[in-house]
Design a protein around this motif. Structure first.
Motif, mmCIF file in Angstrom:
data_model
loop_
_atom_site.group_PDB
_atom_site.id
_atom_site.type_symbol
_atom_site.label_atom_id
_atom_site.label_comp_id
_atom_site.label_asym_id
_atom_site.label_seq_id
_atom_site.Cartn_x
_atom_site.Cartn_y
_atom_site.Cartn_z
ATOM 1 N N LEU A 2 0.826 -1.197 0.000
ATOM 2 C CA LEU A 2 0.000 0.000 0.000
ATOM 3 C C LEU A 2 0.863 1.251 0.000
ATOM 4 N N ASN A 3 0.277 2.349 -0.479
ATOM 5 C CA ASN A 3 0.948 3.634 -0.418
ATOM 6 C C ASN A 3 1.260 3.984 1.032
ATOM 7 N N ARG A 4 2.489 4.409 1.282
ATOM 8 C CA ARG A 4 2.925 4.640 2.658
ATOM 9 C C ARG A 4 2.560 6.020 3.191
ATOM 10 N N ALA A 5 2.018 6.899 2.340
ATOM 11 C CA ALA A 5 1.602 8.220 2.807
ATOM 12 C C ALA A 5 0.459 8.074 3.811
ATOM 13 N N ARG A 6 0.561 8.796 4.923
ATOM 14 C CA ARG A 6 -0.439 8.670 5.980
ATOM 15 C C ARG A 6 -1.725 9.421 5.658
ATOM 16 N N THR A 7 -1.634 10.497 4.889
ATOM 17 C CA THR A 7 -2.800 11.330 4.573
ATOM 18 C C THR A 7 -2.731 11.765 3.117
ATOM 19 N N GLY A 8 -3.854 12.308 2.607
ATOM 20 C CA GLY A 8 -3.853 12.865 1.271
ATOM 21 C C GLY A 8 -2.865 14.016 1.146
ATOM 22 N N TRP A 9 -2.759 14.785 2.207
ATOM 23 C CA TRP A 9 -1.786 15.896 2.248
ATOM 24 C C TRP A 9 -0.383 15.359 2.014
ATOM 25 N N ASP A 10 -0.015 14.312 2.752
ATOM 26 C CA ASP A 10 1.312 13.720 2.608
ATOM 27 C C ASP A 10 1.522 13.183 1.198
ATOM 28 N N ALA A 11 0.496 12.523 0.655
ATOM 29 C CA ALA A 11 0.618 11.945 -0.685
ATOM 30 C C ALA A 11 0.903 13.023 -1.724
ATOM 31 N N ALA A 12 0.264 14.196 -1.574
ATOM 32 C CA ALA A 12 0.466 15.277 -2.537
ATOM 33 C C ALA A 12 1.865 15.872 -2.424
ATOM 34 N N PHE A 13 2.306 16.141 -1.212
ATOM 35 C CA PHE A 13 3.568 16.858 -1.056
ATOM 36 C C PHE A 13 4.788 15.949 -1.037
ATOM 37 N N LEU A 14 4.604 14.654 -0.819
ATOM 38 C CA LEU A 14 5.736 13.726 -0.916
ATOM 39 C C LEU A 14 6.207 13.571 -2.358
ATOM 40 N N ARG A 15 5.406 14.004 -3.307
ATOM 41 C CA ARG A 15 5.823 13.944 -4.720
ATOM 42 C C ARG A 15 6.956 14.919 -5.015
ATOM 43 N N ARG A 16 7.094 15.936 -4.151
ATOM 44 C CA ARG A 16 8.129 16.966 -4.317
ATOM 45 C C ARG A 16 7.992 17.695 -5.654
ATOM 46 N N GLU A 17 6.758 17.927 -6.051
ATOM 47 C CA GLU A 17 6.486 18.671 -7.277
ATOM 48 C C GLU A 17 6.173 20.123 -6.940
ATOM 49 N N PRO A 18 6.472 21.063 -7.848
ATOM 50 C CA PRO A 18 6.084 22.461 -7.620
ATOM 51 C C PRO A 18 4.590 22.640 -7.883
ATOM 52 N N TYR A 19 3.979 23.560 -7.149
ATOM 53 C CA TYR A 19 2.547 23.846 -7.305
ATOM 54 C C TYR A 19 2.313 25.345 -7.207
ATOM 55 N N PHE A 20 1.292 25.798 -7.927
ATOM 56 C CA PHE A 20 0.683 27.067 -7.575
ATOM 57 C C PHE A 20 -0.469 26.744 -6.641
ATOM 58 N N VAL A 21 -0.630 27.551 -5.604
ATOM 59 C CA VAL A 21 -1.529 27.207 -4.504
ATOM 60 C C VAL A 21 -2.497 28.345 -4.251
ATOM 61 N N ILE A 22 -3.762 27.978 -4.050
ATOM 62 C CA ILE A 22 -4.748 28.933 -3.541
ATOM 63 C C ILE A 22 -5.201 28.427 -2.182
ATOM 64 N N VAL A 23 -4.965 29.248 -1.169
ATOM 65 C CA VAL A 23 -5.326 28.901 0.200
ATOM 66 C C VAL A 23 -6.644 29.595 0.549
ATOM 67 N N HIS A 24 -7.631 28.820 0.975
ATOM 68 C CA HIS A 24 -8.935 29.370 1.366
ATOM 69 C C HIS A 24 -8.951 29.551 2.881
ATOM 70 N N LEU A 25 -8.744 30.805 3.313
ATOM 71 C CA LEU A 25 -8.662 31.107 4.738
ATOM 72 C C LEU A 25 -10.028 30.987 5.402
ATOM 73 N N LYS A 26 -10.024 30.842 6.710
ATOM 74 C CA LYS A 26 -11.276 30.667 7.448
ATOM 75 C C LYS A 26 -12.105 31.938 7.513
ATOM 76 N N ASP A 27 -11.462 33.086 7.255
ATOM 77 C CA ASP A 27 -12.235 34.332 7.261
ATOM 78 C C ASP A 27 -12.828 34.651 5.892
ATOM 79 N N GLY A 28 -12.686 33.718 4.942
ATOM 80 C CA GLY A 28 -13.279 33.907 3.625
ATOM 81 C C GLY A 28 -12.327 34.415 2.562
ATOM 82 N N ARG A 29 -11.171 34.901 2.946
ATOM 83 C CA ARG A 29 -10.205 35.400 1.972
ATOM 84 C C ARG A 29 -9.497 34.247 1.260
#
Length: 201
Positions: free
Chosen positions: A107-134
């Motif tokens: 099985l994939n050894r990543a513990r979470t979906g977050w880990d699976a995405a960032f263990l790839r060590r690929e560059p990303y453009f990111v949009i962060v959805h803050l809790k205040d709506g921004r």
């Protein structure tokens, strides 16, 4: 005399435990540098350390017994078996697990979906959805950092970007040195493959 023999047996048991446990502790510490792991109490690590130590002794003891003809050679072999070999075990185990994972044999050894995405060590453009709506745009590249299990969700983006009303990346923020985010700061994160915007990074 009986007390002296008991004391000798005690010291011998301690020495044997140290010879088996020390290589195991070294392997565990190196493994924790290679693979994210949760903090554990010493009493929980001892059985695993002994298991690594027994494996290490099974592989390393025969060369010492067969080829160490002088005290100097015995010392050199002992150093290799007790220090160097335990340091190399985690690299060999990790490489073997990665091969088995690529072959879909484990099985994939990543513990979470977050880990699976960032263990790839690929560059990303990111949009962060803050809790205040921004929404905040950013670039995750080679100088960025994403915490893995057990600290998943902690994120450092090396550069922030302005977004237009539709959420498209416009330009890097002038003099941006990045953005640090904690899991409690946002609801979710969108990841995009670098496209035309990457030429401006």
């Amino acid at each position: 005399m009986d007390d002296l023999l008991k004391e000798f047996d005690t010291y011998r048991a301690i020495a044997l435990f140290a010879l088996l446990a020390l290589p195991g502790f070294i392997s565990i510490q190196v493994w924790r540098l290679l693979v994210p792991a949760t903090e554990r109490n010493l009493k929980d690590i001892i059985p695993e350390a002994l298991a690594f130590g027994l494996l290490n002794a099974a592989v390393g003891a025969p060369p010492v017994l067969l080829f160490a003809a002088t005290p100097g050679q015995a010392y050199g072999f002992a150093f290799l078996v007790l220090v160097v070999l335990p340091t190399l075990w985690p690299f060999a185990v990790r490489s073997a697990l990665e091969r088995l994972e690529r072959a879909n044999l484990i099985l994939n050894r990543a513990r979470t979906g977050w880990d699976a995405a960032f263990l790839r060590r690929e560059p990303y453009f990111v949009i962060v959805h803050l809790k205040d709506g921004r929404r905040i745009g950013g670039y995750y590249g080679t100088d960025s950092y994403a915490g893995l299990h057990p600290c998943s969700g902690h994120l450092y983006l090396e550069q922030t970007w302005t977004l237009d009303a539709s959420g498209r990346f416009v330009t890097p923020v002038a003099d941006s040195r990045g953005l640090v985010l904690r899991p409690d700061d946002y609801h979710f994160v969108e990841l995009f493959s670098p496209g035309q915007e990457a030429k401006n990074v």
